[in-house]
Scaffold this active site. Sequence first.
Site, PDB file in Angstrom:
ATOM      1  N   SER A  24     -63.137  36.121 -65.956  1.00  8.50           N
ATOM      2  CA  SER A  24     -61.719  35.819 -65.374  1.00  8.50           C
ATOM      3  C   SER A  24     -60.743  36.562 -66.021  1.00  8.50           C
ATOM      4  O   SER A  24     -60.437  36.323 -67.162  1.00  8.50           O
ATOM      5  CB  SER A  24     -61.405  34.357 -65.122  1.00  8.50           C
ATOM      6  OG  SER A  24     -60.128  34.151 -64.510  1.00  8.50           O
ATOM      7  N   CYS A  25     -59.643  37.225 -65.240  1.00  8.55           N
ATOM      8  CA  CYS A  25     -58.558  37.780 -65.680  1.00  8.55           C
ATOM      9  C   CYS A  25     -57.385  37.268 -64.960  1.00  8.55           C
ATOM     10  O   CYS A  25     -57.407  37.033 -63.920  1.00  8.55           O
ATOM     11  CB  CYS A  25     -58.651  39.316 -65.914  1.00  8.55           C
ATOM     12  SG  CYS A  25     -58.677  40.341 -64.330  1.00  8.55           S
ATOM     13  N   PRO A  26     -56.056  37.499 -65.732  1.00  6.66           N
ATOM     14  CA  PRO A  26     -54.929  37.134 -64.986  1.00  6.66           C
ATOM     15  C   PRO A  26     -54.612  37.449 -63.488  1.00  6.66           C
ATOM     16  O   PRO A  26     -54.257  36.649 -62.667  1.00  6.66           O
ATOM     17  CB  PRO A  26     -53.977  37.201 -65.891  1.00  6.66           C
ATOM     18  CG  PRO A  26     -54.528  37.403 -67.173  1.00  6.66           C
ATOM     19  CD  PRO A  26     -55.816  38.018 -66.785  1.00  6.66           C
TER      20      PRO A  26
END
EC number: 2.7.1.202
Length: 578
Positions: free
Chosen positions: A124-126
């Site tokens: 997960s990334c922003p």
Amino acid sequence: MSKIVAVTAGAKGVAHTHLAAEALSATAQALGHQIRVERHSAEGVEAPLQGAEIAAADVVLIAADLRIEDVRFVTKPVYRTSTARAVTQTAAVLAEALALTGEETPQMTTDTGQRPLRVVAITSCPTGIAHTFMAADALKKTAAARGWEIAVETQGSVGSQNALSAAQIQAADLVVIAADTHVDDSRFAGKKVYKTSVGAAVKGAAKVLDAALAEGVVLGTNLADTVDALKAQRAATRSGPYMHLLTGVSYMLPLVVAGGLLIALSFVFGIKAFEVEGTLPAALMAIGGGAAFKLMVPVLAGFIAYSIADRPGLTPGLIGGMLAVNLNAGFLGGIVAGFLAGYVARWLRDAIKLPRTLEGLKPVLILPLLSTAITGLIMVYVVGTPVAAILAAMTAFLQGLGTTNAVVLGLILGGMMAVDMGGPINKAAYTFAVGLLTSSTYAPMAAVMAAGMTPPLGLALATLVAKNRFTAEEREAGGAAAVLGLSFITEGAIPFAAKDPARVIPSIIVGSAITGALSMALGCLLVAPHGGIFVLAIPHAVTNLGLYALSIVIGTLVTTGLLIALKKPIPAEERARS
């Protein structure tokens, strides 16, 4: 064993460059070969090959989608392919390259003994548009090259995909969380977990997996951790509207607790002290009642929608919840707004199809605009007025309850708190009581908290006064159960109920039902929705404090007495077992 030098160069950004490099590195190492990879991308040349490394190499492998100068490799056999083929057919590419040296490629084996290592991962990334999926692909490719089994859940901007099942988590030997955002790890209690950044997985999936094996930490297994693990298992089995409602409630609770306690603190100076402007009580009331409680319903609605549609549901849910507040529809309106926003956002997310190049517009422009407009209009013109009328009628009924009806309501709410100790029935009673706080109805909240404290307190007391009915492990857990009970964490009773449900569950239900009935009959009110014994020390937080404490003590004693009566003494050798 051969020595390979390689160059990867993707024509479109950095993704293909790194994915090809990681795939080649992992597969070659799994086959027993030495490999060094030079990476070319828009960011420049990374890890350039040295002359000595080229001189020592047996073969040069160039996986590139653009022209790579090869004059430095003039004395070496050179094999060329695309980055896409290096990613999707890595083993075949290496075999063809090594064929130039006359060496055959052995079959890949694993070092995990009788079966492959099983890995589950979350990436997960922003922003959730590119790196989330790049990291997932890199981990999958590297794990597959090693012969490991892997399942990866991606938490991107359009929601979670390929969500890990309870069975996959249970069977996993290793958990890897590659994320630059918060990821809830409660469902991995008891598992070996390694956390890193999403960028580390993109650029060095092999290093991440190696570090996970060497540095992963097993989540604890004391009573509190056991409770967390059991709660996570329960959560994993939930589905449908109930799961979505509980997600909203769980995010709402910190606001309710903070707001309720601040309101209670304002009463320390006197019940009416907050009415004087500019004073500390007025400020505390403004923070707790004027801000925290006003955010309660929007957050409830927002995270119900988030549970249904993931990130696309959050904006329309929050706005729908605020409309419920403005329309005086309260927590009932917030629940309706949350489900409405979630299903609208999910339908739009799945129905709207855009070219890959425009996909980034969906989460930041198209979905928030359309889902918020649809949800808001329905709340204003259809839902708000009738739900507000229903809430007002229910509030008037509860506030006008006679003693007999109040006792019956307390019996029901109290028993519900102990039936499943944090499960659907428990949460239904608690959510009902919390929702009524917004309409200044405090008696059900007092009954619910008191009844939720007695199950672990009764069990803890039983382990002290009837030691011959519990194992050494259970007696040791009794102290922790007491702390959880005093803190209003009903789930502290779960491990005991799981071992002996036929005797424990009836005992705690009766004790909690009596506690809830006594609290209602004695006219106890509670303005704070959590905190257990610690909130009782705040002046005016509880009405009839002495009688309220008495109801908790009586319920605890009833629970303990029933446990002693129903549970039979166990053999001495079993009692000594740790």
